[in-house]
Design a protein around this motif. Structure first.
Motif, short mmCIF file in Angstrom:
data_model
loop_
_atom_site.label_atom_id
_atom_site.label_comp_id
_atom_site.label_asym_id
_atom_site.label_seq_id
_atom_site.Cartn_x
_atom_site.Cartn_y
_atom_site.Cartn_z
N UNK A 205 0.83 -1.21 0.00
CA UNK A 205 0.00 0.00 0.00
C UNK A 205 0.87 1.26 0.00
N UNK A 206 2.08 1.17 0.55
CA UNK A 206 2.95 2.34 0.65
C UNK A 206 3.35 2.88 -0.71
N UNK A 207 3.34 2.04 -1.74
CA UNK A 207 3.73 2.48 -3.08
C UNK A 207 2.62 3.22 -3.82
N UNK A 208 1.41 3.16 -3.32
CA UNK A 208 0.29 3.82 -4.00
C UNK A 208 0.39 5.33 -3.78
N UNK B 156 1.44 2.71 -9.33
CA UNK B 156 2.17 2.96 -8.10
C UNK B 156 3.28 3.95 -8.39
N UNK B 157 4.09 4.22 -7.40
CA UNK B 157 5.13 5.22 -7.53
C UNK B 157 6.11 4.90 -8.67
N UNK C 182 -1.27 9.43 -5.08
CA UNK C 182 -2.42 10.14 -5.62
C UNK C 182 -1.93 11.27 -6.52
N UNK C 183 -1.82 10.95 -7.82
CA UNK C 183 -1.37 11.92 -8.82
C UNK C 183 -2.28 11.84 -10.04
#
Length: 141
Positions: A26-29, A67-68, A31-32
Motif C-alpha cells: 500500500x505504501x507504493x500507492x 504505483x510510484x 495520488x497523482x
C-alpha cells in the motif's frame, strides 16, 4: 517538470513494472494525475513522437492500478521529451529536407552504403522514416 534533468532514453530497460504491479504494498500507492499524464503523452506519441510509443504503451497498462514506480516511468518519458524537443527531422534547415543513410552488411563487411538528402520535404519524423525505408528497399533490390 520544467526544472527536471533530461534523459537520453524514454524507458529504463532494467526496470520491471510488471512485478511491482502484482505487489500489494500500500505504501507504493500515490495520488497523482496519472491518467491525464499518460493520456497527454499517448496523444504526443500518436501525433508526432513515435519514438516514445513503446514506453507509453508500457505505462498505459497500469491506468487502473499505478504505483510510484509507474509514475516515475511517466516522468522519465516527459524528461526524455523535454531533452529531445529541439530535435528536428529536417537535417537541412534551409531546404527542410531530411537526410537518409543506408548501409548493408554481409558478415561484418559493408557491401553497400549511401547517404543522401531526401527529394521531398517530410511533414513529420514518421514520414521521413518511411521515405528512408523506401530508399533502403530500392537499394536492396
Amino acid at each position: 517538470m520544467e526544472e527536471a534533468n533530461e534523459v537520453c532514453v524514454p524507458a529504463d530497460q532494467h526496470q520491471n513494472l510488471n512485478s511491482i504491479f502484482h505487489s500489494s504494498n500500500i505504501a507504493n500507492k500515490i495520488n497523482v494525475s496519472y491518467r491525464e499524464a499518460v493520456g497527454s503523452i499517448l496523444y504526443l506519441s500518436q501525433v508526432s513522437r513515435l519514438d516514445i510509443a513503446y514506453s507509453v504503451n508500457l505505462v498505459s497498462r497500469y491506468l487502473d492500478n499505478y504505483k510510484k514506480i509507474h509514475w516515475n516511468s511517466v516522468k522519465r518519458i516527459i524528461k526524455y521529451v523535454k531533452g529531445t524537443i529541439g530535435y528536428d527531422f529536417a537535417g537541412c534547415v534551409e531546404a527542410r529536407r531530411s537526410t537518409t543513410g543506408v548501409i548493408f552488411n554481409l558478415s561484418s563487411a559493408a557491401i553497400s552504403w549511401k547517404s543522401q538528402k531526401q527529394a521531398t520535404v517530410s511533414l513529420s519524423t514518421t514520414e521521413a522514416e518511411y521515405v528512408a525505408a523506401s530508399i533502403a528497399v530500392k537499394d536492396l533490390l
